[in-house]
Design an enzyme around this catalytic site. Structure first.
Site, mmCIF file in Angstrom:
data_model
loop_
_atom_site.group_PDB
_atom_site.id
_atom_site.type_symbol
_atom_site.label_atom_id
_atom_site.label_comp_id
_atom_site.label_asym_id
_atom_site.label_seq_id
_atom_site.Cartn_x
_atom_site.Cartn_y
_atom_site.Cartn_z
ATOM 1 N N ASP A 43 70.672 -64.533 -13.149
ATOM 2 C CA ASP A 43 71.744 -64.743 -13.941
ATOM 3 C C ASP A 43 72.566 -63.753 -14.256
ATOM 4 O O ASP A 43 73.432 -63.645 -15.141
ATOM 5 C CB ASP A 43 70.858 -65.309 -15.337
ATOM 6 C CG ASP A 43 69.945 -64.249 -15.849
ATOM 7 O OD1 ASP A 43 69.826 -63.243 -15.145
ATOM 8 O OD2 ASP A 43 69.313 -64.346 -16.860
ATOM 9 N N SER A 44 72.258 -62.342 -13.357
ATOM 10 C CA SER A 44 73.296 -61.501 -13.573
ATOM 11 C C SER A 44 74.606 -61.918 -13.216
ATOM 12 O O SER A 44 75.635 -61.051 -13.408
ATOM 13 C CB SER A 44 72.789 -60.230 -12.253
ATOM 14 O OG SER A 44 72.794 -60.850 -11.111
ATOM 15 N N ASP A 82 67.340 -68.235 -11.277
ATOM 16 C CA ASP A 82 66.776 -67.598 -12.657
ATOM 17 C C ASP A 82 66.974 -68.725 -13.819
ATOM 18 O O ASP A 82 67.994 -69.563 -14.038
ATOM 19 C CB ASP A 82 67.916 -66.521 -13.053
ATOM 20 C CG ASP A 82 67.329 -65.217 -12.946
ATOM 21 O OD1 ASP A 82 66.003 -65.114 -12.761
ATOM 22 O OD2 ASP A 82 67.993 -64.162 -13.058
ATOM 23 N N GLU A 177 61.391 -54.514 -12.539
ATOM 24 C CA GLU A 177 63.045 -53.920 -12.852
ATOM 25 C C GLU A 177 62.717 -52.540 -13.550
ATOM 26 O O GLU A 177 61.913 -52.337 -14.470
ATOM 27 C CB GLU A 177 63.717 -54.907 -13.339
ATOM 28 C CG GLU A 177 65.251 -54.178 -13.580
ATOM 29 C CD GLU A 177 66.538 -55.216 -13.935
ATOM 30 O OE1 GLU A 177 66.019 -56.409 -14.058
ATOM 31 O OE2 GLU A 177 67.396 -54.905 -14.011
HETATM 32 O O1 KIV Z 1 69.739 -61.596 -12.499
HETATM 33 C C1 KIV Z 1 69.290 -60.886 -11.678
HETATM 34 O O2 KIV Z 1 70.263 -60.761 -10.643
HETATM 35 C C2 KIV Z 1 67.986 -60.236 -11.682
HETATM 36 C C3 KIV Z 1 67.812 -59.192 -10.517
HETATM 37 C C4 KIV Z 1 68.190 -58.040 -10.984
HETATM 38 C C5 KIV Z 1 66.333 -58.976 -10.123
HETATM 39 O O3 KIV Z 1 66.998 -60.545 -12.175
#
Ligand code: KIV
Length: 247
Positions: A43-44, A82, A177
């Site tokens: 969700d980044s 995610d 993280e």
């Molecule tokens: O949302 C994402 O890309 C993540 C990574 C930072 C592990 O959760």
């Protein structure tokens, strides 16, 4: 080209480092699929791709859209999507939403952020046949404080308990993280499932980075991200040349 399964990921613990990257698009999915064990549709993407202030603004429909594309073009890697903010606030809400994500994207697993507080929800999903990846330490959906975690005794104790709870709940792997090295080492030794670090030292069973960060395409460069290129600068040069030639 043999499909990576959850069993293969579990077997890598303490043997072979697990390689993971994020992908949100066809091209990155195709490239990551050639080299990585796991592709995370993180969700980044809310911040990296859509310029949102936090990942909390990401909607489930957006995750499904990108998840579908990535899964379509990643033939070998395990694809994890995610679950966005507030889509797993209770067992029934989590099941309804995770089921929707799995059905519509055909991804292999979902990832949920949190520890002890969501362990019962993780167990419920796993018992219902939904593979879950955990995520402890710095939790972007819960905090906008992007600081290293585990610097004091209480944080260390809490994060270790979180990882153990997530592992006991049946998660097949746990993203850790941004925690101090000694804590990452302790967690890796204390849980039976693989740990995947992001800014969490070499003592994890695998590593993940946000692809746009390591390519120098995003504006976010935490200390722990090695920049393998500066794509933003390269694209800038190309666009500038193109516009000059047209003129
Ligand atoms: O949302 C994402 O890309 C993540 C990574 C930072 C592990 O959760």
């Amino acid at each position: 080209m043999q499909k990576i399964t959850i069993k293969k990921i579990l077997n890598k613990k303490n043997k072979n480092p697990i390689t993971c990257l994020t992908a949100y698009s066809k091209t990155i999915a195709q490239i990551a699929d050639k080299y990585c064990d796991i592709i995370l549709v993180g969700d980044s993407l809310g911040m990296v791709l859509h310029g949102m202030k936090t990942t909390r603004e990401v909607k489930i429909e957006t995750m499904i859209l990108h998840g579908k594309t990535v899964k379509n073009f990643a033939k070998k890697s395990l694809v994890v999507v995610d679950m966005p903010y507030r889509t797993y606030t209770s067992k029934s809400i989590a099941y309804k939403n995770a089921n929707k994500v799995i059905k519509l994207t055909r991804c292999d697993a979902v990832k949920l952020e949190g520890g002890k507080k969501i362990a019962k929800i993780i167990k419920y999903l796993v018992d219902k046949g939904i593979p879950v990846m955990g995520h402890v330490g710095l939790l972007p959906q819960s905090s906008i404080n992007f600081k290293l975690k585990g610097k004091n005794f209480f944080q260390r104790k809490n994060i270790l308990q979180d990882a153990i709870a997530v592992s006991n709940a049946g998660a097949f792997a746990i993203v850790i993280e941004c925690v101090v090295e000694s804590l990452a080492k302790k967690i890796a030794k204390s849980v039976s499932v693989p740990t995947i670090g992001i800014g969490a030292s070499k003592y994890c069973d695998g590593q993940i980075l946000v692809t746009d960060d390591m390519l120098g395409l995003s504006d976010f460069f935490p200390k722990f991200v090695k920049k393998y290129s500066n794509l933003k600068k390269i694209i800038d040069k190309c666009v500038k040349s193109y516009v000059k030639e047209v003129k």
